[in-house]
Write a protein that holds these residues in place. Sequence first.
Motif, PDB file in Angstrom:
ATOM      1  N   HIS A  46      -3.173   2.401  -3.458  1.00 20.70           N
ATOM      2  CA  HIS A  46      -2.885   3.751  -3.214  1.00 20.70           C
ATOM      3  C   HIS A  46      -4.018   4.389  -2.408  1.00 20.70           C
ATOM      4  O   HIS A  46      -5.194   4.647  -2.955  1.00 20.70           O
ATOM      5  CB  HIS A  46      -2.823   4.803  -4.396  1.00 20.70           C
ATOM      6  N   LEU A  47      -3.844   4.609  -1.075  1.00 20.00           N
ATOM      7  CA  LEU A  47      -4.999   4.782  -0.210  1.00 20.00           C
ATOM      8  C   LEU A  47      -4.916   6.074   0.322  1.00 20.00           C
ATOM      9  O   LEU A  47      -4.103   6.853   0.557  1.00 20.00           O
ATOM     10  CB  LEU A  47      -4.826   3.986   1.045  1.00 20.00           C
ATOM     11  N   PHE A  48      -6.181   6.657  -0.121  1.00 24.14           N
ATOM     12  CA  PHE A  48      -6.177   8.285   0.079  1.00 24.14           C
ATOM     13  C   PHE A  48      -6.879   8.335   1.582  1.00 24.14           C
ATOM     14  O   PHE A  48      -7.713   7.965   2.078  1.00 24.14           O
ATOM     15  CB  PHE A  48      -7.305   8.949  -0.796  1.00 24.14           C
ATOM     16  N   THR A  49      -5.804   8.779   2.252  1.00 28.44           N
ATOM     17  CA  THR A  49      -6.134   8.948   3.905  1.00 28.44           C
ATOM     18  C   THR A  49      -6.827  10.163   4.194  1.00 28.44           C
ATOM     19  O   THR A  49      -7.488  10.270   5.443  1.00 28.44           O
ATOM     20  CB  THR A  49      -4.774   8.918   4.716  1.00 28.44           C
ATOM     21  N   PHE A  50      -6.854  11.327   3.520  1.00 26.17           N
ATOM     22  CA  PHE A  50      -7.563  12.481   3.921  1.00 26.17           C
ATOM     23  C   PHE A  50      -6.825  12.821   5.202  1.00 26.17           C
ATOM     24  O   PHE A  50      -7.281  13.548   6.040  1.00 26.17           O
ATOM     25  CB  PHE A  50      -8.991  12.615   3.798  1.00 26.17           C
ATOM     26  N   ASN A  51      -5.597  12.427   5.568  1.00 20.51           N
ATOM     27  CA  ASN A  51      -5.087  12.758   6.855  1.00 20.51           C
ATOM     28  C   ASN A  51      -5.798  11.944   7.990  1.00 20.51           C
ATOM     29  O   ASN A  51      -5.340  12.281   9.215  1.00 20.51           O
ATOM     30  CB  ASN A  51      -4.693  14.221   6.937  1.00 20.51           C
ATOM     31  N   GLN A  52      -6.459  11.035   7.855  1.00 20.74           N
ATOM     32  CA  GLN A  52      -6.926  10.116   8.859  1.00 20.74           C
ATOM     33  C   GLN A  52      -6.078   9.048   8.765  1.00 20.74           C
ATOM     34  O   GLN A  52      -6.566   7.889   8.462  1.00 20.74           O
ATOM     35  CB  GLN A  52      -8.495   9.774   8.556  1.00 20.74           C
ATOM     36  N   ILE A  53      -4.920   9.361   9.345  1.00 22.57           N
ATOM     37  CA  ILE A  53      -3.723   8.269   9.127  1.00 22.57           C
ATOM     38  C   ILE A  53      -3.950   7.056  10.185  1.00 22.57           C
ATOM     39  O   ILE A  53      -3.927   5.936   9.777  1.00 22.57           O
ATOM     40  CB  ILE A  53      -2.479   9.121   9.197  1.00 22.57           C
ATOM     41  N   ALA A  54      -3.977   7.616  11.474  1.00 25.79           N
ATOM     42  CA  ALA A  54      -4.212   6.409  12.354  1.00 25.79           C
ATOM     43  C   ALA A  54      -5.467   5.319  12.056  1.00 25.79           C
ATOM     44  O   ALA A  54      -5.310   4.186  12.306  1.00 25.79           O
ATOM     45  CB  ALA A  54      -4.364   7.067  13.620  1.00 25.79           C
ATOM     46  N   GLU A  55      -6.634   6.181  11.765  1.00 29.29           N
ATOM     47  CA  GLU A  55      -7.700   5.479  11.420  1.00 29.29           C
ATOM     48  C   GLU A  55      -7.278   4.437  10.259  1.00 29.29           C
ATOM     49  O   GLU A  55      -7.904   2.969  10.005  1.00 29.29           O
ATOM     50  CB  GLU A  55      -8.939   6.178  11.093  1.00 29.29           C
ATOM     51  N   VAL A 113       0.951  -1.321  -0.044  1.00 31.01           N
ATOM     52  CA  VAL A 113       0.019   0.104  -0.014  1.00 31.01           C
ATOM     53  C   VAL A 113       0.650   1.300  -0.116  1.00 31.01           C
ATOM     54  O   VAL A 113       2.079   1.323   0.400  1.00 31.01           O
ATOM     55  CB  VAL A 113      -0.906   0.122   1.255  1.00 31.01           C
ATOM     56  N   ARG A 114       0.381   2.400  -0.583  1.00 27.66           N
ATOM     57  CA  ARG A 114       1.013   3.583  -0.330  1.00 27.66           C
ATOM     58  C   ARG A 114      -0.133   4.470   0.294  1.00 27.66           C
ATOM     59  O   ARG A 114      -1.488   4.274   0.047  1.00 27.66           O
ATOM     60  CB  ARG A 114       1.158   4.077  -1.697  1.00 27.66           C
ATOM     61  N   TYR A 115       0.166   5.173   1.281  1.00 31.76           N
ATOM     62  CA  TYR A 115      -0.567   6.108   2.179  1.00 31.76           C
ATOM     63  C   TYR A 115      -0.581   7.554   1.665  1.00 31.76           C
ATOM     64  O   TYR A 115       0.658   8.064   1.490  1.00 31.76           O
ATOM     65  CB  TYR A 115      -0.331   6.179   3.404  1.00 31.76           C
ATOM     66  N   GLU A 116      -1.465   8.069   0.899  1.00 35.95           N
ATOM     67  CA  GLU A 116      -1.417   9.666   0.592  1.00 35.95           C
ATOM     68  C   GLU A 116      -1.761  10.547   1.500  1.00 35.95           C
ATOM     69  O   GLU A 116      -2.955  10.340   2.168  1.00 35.95           O
ATOM     70  CB  GLU A 116      -2.259   9.783  -0.775  1.00 35.95           C
ATOM     71  N   VAL A 117      -0.856  11.519   1.791  1.00 35.68           N
ATOM     72  CA  VAL A 117      -0.951  12.490   2.996  1.00 35.68           C
ATOM     73  C   VAL A 117      -0.991  13.795   2.487  1.00 35.68           C
ATOM     74  O   VAL A 117      -0.431  14.234   1.475  1.00 35.68           O
ATOM     75  CB  VAL A 117      -0.102  12.141   4.284  1.00 35.68           C
ATOM     76  N   LEU A 118      -1.561  14.711   3.355  1.00 37.10           N
ATOM     77  CA  LEU A 118      -1.504  16.195   2.942  1.00 37.10           C
ATOM     78  C   LEU A 118      -0.432  16.884   3.777  1.00 37.10           C
ATOM     79  O   LEU A 118      -0.459  16.537   5.177  1.00 37.10           O
ATOM     80  CB  LEU A 118      -2.748  16.649   3.287  1.00 37.10           C
TER      81      LEU A 118
END
Length: 278
Positions: A255-264, A13-18
């Motif tokens: 590629h996971l769009f986290t919307f900065n809900q990173i812990a969740e 996975v890839r985590y997309e963060v702002l």
Amino acid sequence: MATAGLRALLGSVRYEVLPAKATEDKVLAHVPRDVVVTVTASPVKGLEPTLDLATRLAAHGYRVVPHVPARLLRDDAHLKDVVDRLREAAVDDVFVPAGDADPPAGVYEGALPVLRRLSELGRPFSHVGVTGYPESHPLIHDDITIQAMWDKREHATYIVSNLCFDPRVLGEWIGRIRRRDVALPVYVGVAGPVQRAKLMAMATKIGVGESTRFLTKHASWFLRFAAPGGYSPVRLLARSEQAMTVPSAGVAGLHLFTFNQIAETERWRRALLDRLGG
């Protein structure tokens, strides 16, 4: 729900963060070092916050992928400065979309000229990602977006798909690009377990960044998040698994769009892996 294919995708996975103030701390607290972290860039804030966060995360041992939108680059000299800064930070992977800046900050209207320039500079990054659009782009015809991937294939090493909520559409799109002999591996863009209240608060607070901008561009997509029970990443993955896991699909991961809900997002991924026996 099948297991082996989804386990493999969730393990790659890839985590997309702002690049917000708290992002670095959230990543350090919750994201394992084997998860790739991609950092968005916005036309309002420019490239600096992206480059700064990418450099810091790389120093912490993460494999980081900064977004370098073409329309945020002023000229060839600016691009060369960005390349030098990222290589000095040992960043070896970049994602090059066209970007949303209107008007562009400089000479680049789209991604292809930037990709060509990177090739002329000796391909300073081993990995270069470009965008794919399973669901229609609001301004560009589908055939043109697939042709664009064909044009970029000599300069890129992988494709990241924009969000798609329809398993049938996703499967058909993968089939179409493969029939056009676009052989680059694909990372399928999936929204994580988004909490509606947090998402709406973030969209109001940030209002920029590619990960939130498309929600205002695509009202139907926003409704999928806003409707109770309207979106489930588990349901989407289950229904898409066959299309994503057949060998001919060439899907390398999510590629996971986290919307900065990173812990969740990480808790959700771990819980799902546990359910799948991973």
